[in-house]
Motif scaffolding. Structure first.
Motif, PDB file in Angstrom:
ATOM      1  N   ILE A 185       7.341   6.065  -9.141  1.00 28.79           N
ATOM      2  CA  ILE A 185       6.428   5.277  -8.319  1.00 28.79           C
ATOM      3  C   ILE A 185       5.148   6.069  -8.110  1.00 28.79           C
ATOM      4  O   ILE A 185       5.162   7.196  -7.628  1.00 28.79           O
ATOM      5  CB  ILE A 185       7.062   4.970  -6.947  1.00 28.79           C
ATOM      6  CG1 ILE A 185       8.347   4.174  -7.128  1.00 28.79           C
ATOM      7  CG2 ILE A 185       6.094   4.222  -6.062  1.00 28.79           C
ATOM      8  CD1 ILE A 185       8.164   2.831  -7.788  1.00 28.79           C
ATOM      9  N   ASP A 186       4.021   5.488  -8.504  1.00 30.38           N
ATOM     10  CA  ASP A 186       2.729   6.131  -8.336  1.00 30.38           C
ATOM     11  C   ASP A 186       2.032   5.504  -7.136  1.00 30.38           C
ATOM     12  O   ASP A 186       1.366   4.490  -7.232  1.00 30.38           O
ATOM     13  CB  ASP A 186       1.885   5.938  -9.603  1.00 30.38           C
ATOM     14  CG  ASP A 186       0.556   6.682  -9.512  1.00 30.38           C
ATOM     15  OD1 ASP A 186       0.301   7.316  -8.472  1.00 30.38           O
ATOM     16  OD2 ASP A 186      -0.202   6.638 -10.493  1.00 30.38           O
ATOM     17  N   TYR A 187       2.209   6.122  -5.960  1.00 27.30           N
ATOM     18  CA  TYR A 187       1.597   5.581  -4.760  1.00 27.30           C
ATOM     19  C   TYR A 187       0.074   5.607  -4.830  1.00 27.30           C
ATOM     20  O   TYR A 187      -0.605   4.835  -4.179  1.00 27.30           O
ATOM     21  CB  TYR A 187       2.028   6.384  -3.536  1.00 27.30           C
ATOM     22  CG  TYR A 187       3.465   6.173  -3.143  1.00 27.30           C
ATOM     23  CD1 TYR A 187       4.018   4.897  -3.097  1.00 27.30           C
ATOM     24  CD2 TYR A 187       4.278   7.258  -2.810  1.00 27.30           C
ATOM     25  CE1 TYR A 187       5.338   4.707  -2.727  1.00 27.30           C
ATOM     26  CE2 TYR A 187       5.597   7.072  -2.446  1.00 27.30           C
ATOM     27  CZ  TYR A 187       6.120   5.797  -2.393  1.00 27.30           C
ATOM     28  OH  TYR A 187       7.426   5.613  -2.026  1.00 27.30           O
ATOM     29  N   ILE A 246       6.169  -1.016  -8.099  1.00 31.81           N
ATOM     30  CA  ILE A 246       6.718  -1.252  -6.772  1.00 31.81           C
ATOM     31  C   ILE A 246       7.032  -2.721  -6.478  1.00 31.81           C
ATOM     32  O   ILE A 246       8.099  -3.022  -5.918  1.00 31.81           O
ATOM     33  CB  ILE A 246       5.764  -0.683  -5.698  1.00 31.81           C
ATOM     34  CG1 ILE A 246       5.679   0.833  -5.830  1.00 31.81           C
ATOM     35  CG2 ILE A 246       6.255  -1.045  -4.297  1.00 31.81           C
ATOM     36  CD1 ILE A 246       4.677   1.477  -4.896  1.00 31.81           C
ATOM     37  N   ASP A 306      -1.957   2.277  -5.456  1.00 32.91           N
ATOM     38  CA  ASP A 306      -2.121   1.261  -4.431  1.00 32.91           C
ATOM     39  C   ASP A 306      -1.356   1.694  -3.188  1.00 32.91           C
ATOM     40  O   ASP A 306      -0.192   1.385  -3.016  1.00 32.91           O
ATOM     41  CB  ASP A 306      -1.619  -0.102  -4.920  1.00 32.91           C
ATOM     42  CG  ASP A 306      -2.097  -1.226  -4.017  1.00 32.91           C
ATOM     43  OD1 ASP A 306      -2.577  -0.913  -2.916  1.00 32.91           O
ATOM     44  OD2 ASP A 306      -1.992  -2.391  -4.413  1.00 32.91           O
ATOM     45  N   ASN A 307      -2.048   2.421  -2.310  1.00 29.81           N
ATOM     46  CA  ASN A 307      -1.395   3.005  -1.149  1.00 29.81           C
ATOM     47  C   ASN A 307      -0.845   1.958  -0.203  1.00 29.81           C
ATOM     48  O   ASN A 307       0.074   2.228   0.562  1.00 29.81           O
ATOM     49  CB  ASN A 307      -2.391   3.900  -0.409  1.00 29.81           C
ATOM     50  CG  ASN A 307      -1.882   5.321  -0.298  1.00 29.81           C
ATOM     51  OD1 ASN A 307      -0.852   5.645  -0.878  1.00 29.81           O
ATOM     52  ND2 ASN A 307      -2.591   6.144   0.442  1.00 29.81           N
ATOM     53  N   LYS A 308      -1.407   0.737  -0.236  1.00 29.80           N
ATOM     54  CA  LYS A 308      -0.960  -0.289   0.708  1.00 29.80           C
ATOM     55  C   LYS A 308       0.466  -0.729   0.429  1.00 29.80           C
ATOM     56  O   LYS A 308       1.093  -1.366   1.276  1.00 29.80           O
ATOM     57  CB  LYS A 308      -1.888  -1.500   0.664  1.00 29.80           C
ATOM     58  CG  LYS A 308      -1.806  -2.318  -0.616  1.00 29.80           C
ATOM     59  CD  LYS A 308      -2.797  -3.461  -0.605  1.00 29.80           C
ATOM     60  CE  LYS A 308      -2.699  -4.272  -1.898  1.00 29.80           C
ATOM     61  NZ  LYS A 308      -3.671  -5.380  -1.928  1.00 29.80           N
ATOM     62  N   GLU A 309       1.012  -0.396  -0.749  1.00 34.39           N
ATOM     63  CA  GLU A 309       2.388  -0.755  -1.068  1.00 34.39           C
ATOM     64  C   GLU A 309       3.393   0.239  -0.501  1.00 34.39           C
ATOM     65  O   GLU A 309       4.579  -0.067  -0.402  1.00 34.39           O
ATOM     66  CB  GLU A 309       2.572  -0.849  -2.583  1.00 34.39           C
ATOM     67  CG  GLU A 309       1.797  -1.981  -3.220  1.00 34.39           C
ATOM     68  CD  GLU A 309       1.911  -1.975  -4.728  1.00 34.39           C
ATOM     69  OE1 GLU A 309       2.124  -0.884  -5.294  1.00 34.39           O
ATOM     70  OE2 GLU A 309       1.777  -3.039  -5.342  1.00 34.39           O
ATOM     71  N   ARG A 310       2.929   1.413  -0.108  1.00 36.06           N
ATOM     72  CA  ARG A 310       3.850   2.480   0.296  1.00 36.06           C
ATOM     73  C   ARG A 310       4.642   2.107   1.539  1.00 36.06           C
ATOM     74  O   ARG A 310       5.867   2.270   1.590  1.00 36.06           O
ATOM     75  CB  ARG A 310       3.082   3.778   0.547  1.00 36.06           C
ATOM     76  CG  ARG A 310       3.965   4.931   1.021  1.00 36.06           C
ATOM     77  CD  ARG A 310       3.155   6.208   1.162  1.00 36.06           C
ATOM     78  NE  ARG A 310       2.059   6.041   2.085  1.00 36.06           N
ATOM     79  CZ  ARG A 310       2.186   6.165   3.414  1.00 36.06           C
ATOM     80  NH1 ARG A 310       3.366   6.442   3.946  1.00 36.06           N
ATOM     81  NH2 ARG A 310       1.148   6.016   4.195  1.00 36.06           N
ATOM     82  N   ILE A 311       3.973   1.573   2.574  1.00 38.55           N
ATOM     83  CA  ILE A 311       4.657   1.295   3.836  1.00 38.55           C
ATOM     84  C   ILE A 311       5.704   0.191   3.678  1.00 38.55           C
ATOM     85  O   ILE A 311       6.855   0.376   4.093  1.00 38.55           O
ATOM     86  CB  ILE A 311       3.645   0.966   4.948  1.00 38.55           C
ATOM     87  CG1 ILE A 311       2.826   2.226   5.264  1.00 38.55           C
ATOM     88  CG2 ILE A 311       4.349   0.437   6.190  1.00 38.55           C
ATOM     89  CD1 ILE A 311       1.727   2.008   6.274  1.00 38.55           C
ATOM     90  N   TYR A 323       7.210  -0.703   0.964  1.00 40.70           N
ATOM     91  CA  TYR A 323       8.247  -0.169   0.080  1.00 40.70           C
ATOM     92  C   TYR A 323       9.223   0.699   0.862  1.00 40.70           C
ATOM     93  O   TYR A 323      10.448   0.540   0.744  1.00 40.70           O
ATOM     94  CB  TYR A 323       7.618   0.626  -1.059  1.00 40.70           C
ATOM     95  CG  TYR A 323       8.637   1.331  -1.927  1.00 40.70           C
ATOM     96  CD1 TYR A 323       9.364   0.620  -2.876  1.00 40.70           C
ATOM     97  CD2 TYR A 323       8.892   2.686  -1.774  1.00 40.70           C
ATOM     98  CE1 TYR A 323      10.322   1.253  -3.660  1.00 40.70           C
ATOM     99  CE2 TYR A 323       9.842   3.323  -2.553  1.00 40.70           C
ATOM    100  CZ  TYR A 323      10.551   2.608  -3.489  1.00 40.70           C
ATOM    101  OH  TYR A 323      11.504   3.227  -4.260  1.00 40.70           O
ATOM    102  N   GLU A 324       8.707   1.605   1.673  1.00 41.67           N
ATOM    103  CA  GLU A 324       9.575   2.497   2.435  1.00 41.67           C
ATOM    104  C   GLU A 324      10.393   1.726   3.470  1.00 41.67           C
ATOM    105  O   GLU A 324      11.551   2.058   3.747  1.00 41.67           O
ATOM    106  CB  GLU A 324       8.747   3.601   3.081  1.00 41.67           C
ATOM    107  CG  GLU A 324       8.167   4.579   2.060  1.00 41.67           C
ATOM    108  CD  GLU A 324       7.343   5.684   2.692  1.00 41.67           C
ATOM    109  OE1 GLU A 324       7.036   5.571   3.906  1.00 41.67           O
ATOM    110  OE2 GLU A 324       7.017   6.641   1.982  1.00 41.67           O
TER     111      GLU A 324
END
Length: 212
Positions: A3-5, A80, A8-13, A15-16
């Motif tokens: 996963i390459d955060y 993601i 698109d950093n907005k997918e990180r939260i 996803y977690e």
């Protein structure tokens, strides 16, 4: 699957968030509720996405093709968003079969509220990506094993996830009118997915066509 955060950093939260829910899952209960096969010996769920079989490892949600000899791009390899869809379905979804009727985005709950975003994000992208090249659309839909329909200028139906079906319908552009499209969802989608999820379904499906 890495996963390459950074892309698109907005997918990180989200996803977690869904990964935390997935880790708490009772896999036997999830298999019974969704009808998705659970392989106790390997601790994996077996799911279809756009005609291909994948194995989803619990609790870490790593994904691999069920057939290691199978070549070509698969929808669950799209980073993601497919992982989030899989985790949402396994944690909240139910096994269901559509009645044979299909819904426009506007017809799903709250679809009218989000329609403009869905239109730009999915319908226009489909129309302008293939409306001037129907032969490419035919070729790519047939590569994923989609069923040809007698609708519009070109139309196909495919199984996005197990028992959840999508229809892509295209009208070619000409000198007077631009190309247009319609995307329909089997009427069981609202039983397992939120309206916003359907835009992700469109995204993943179009991305897969472009990458196969």
């Amino acid at each position: 699957m890495n996963i390459d955060y950074g892309k698109d950093n907005k997918e990180r939260i989200p996803y977690e968030h869904y990964l935390a829910e997935f880790r708490k899952l009772n896999p036997q209960e999830a298999a019974q509720r969704t009808g998705i096969p659970w392989h106790e010996e390997t601790q994996e769920f077996e799911m279809h996405m756009m005609q291909k079989r994948f194995l989803i490892k619990w609790p870490e949600c790593t994904i691999r093709k069920a057939d290691p000899e199978e070549h070509g791009y698969g929808a669950m390899e799209d980073g993601i968003p497919p992982k989030i869809m899989v985790m949402r379905y396994l944690t909240r979804g139910v096994s269901s079969t559509g009645s044979g009727n299909f819904l426009t985005y506007r017809e799903v709950p709250h679809g009218e509220v989000y329609f403009r975003q869905f239109q730009g994000r999915c319908m226009m992208r489909l129309a302008f990506g293939y409306g001037s090249n129907l032969s490419l659309f035919h070729a790519q839909m047939e590569k994923i094993g989609a069923k040809k329909l007698d609708m519009g200028d070109a139309a196909y139906e495919f199984e996005f996830l197990d028992k959840y079906f999508v229809r892509f319908i295209l009208w070619a552009g000409d000198d007077e009118f631009p190309p247009s499209s319609q995307i329909l969802f089997s009427d069981n989608f609202p039983l397992s997915f939120e309206t916003e999820d359907l835009a992700v379904v469109g995204d993943i499906s179009i991305n897969t066509l472009k990458k196969i």
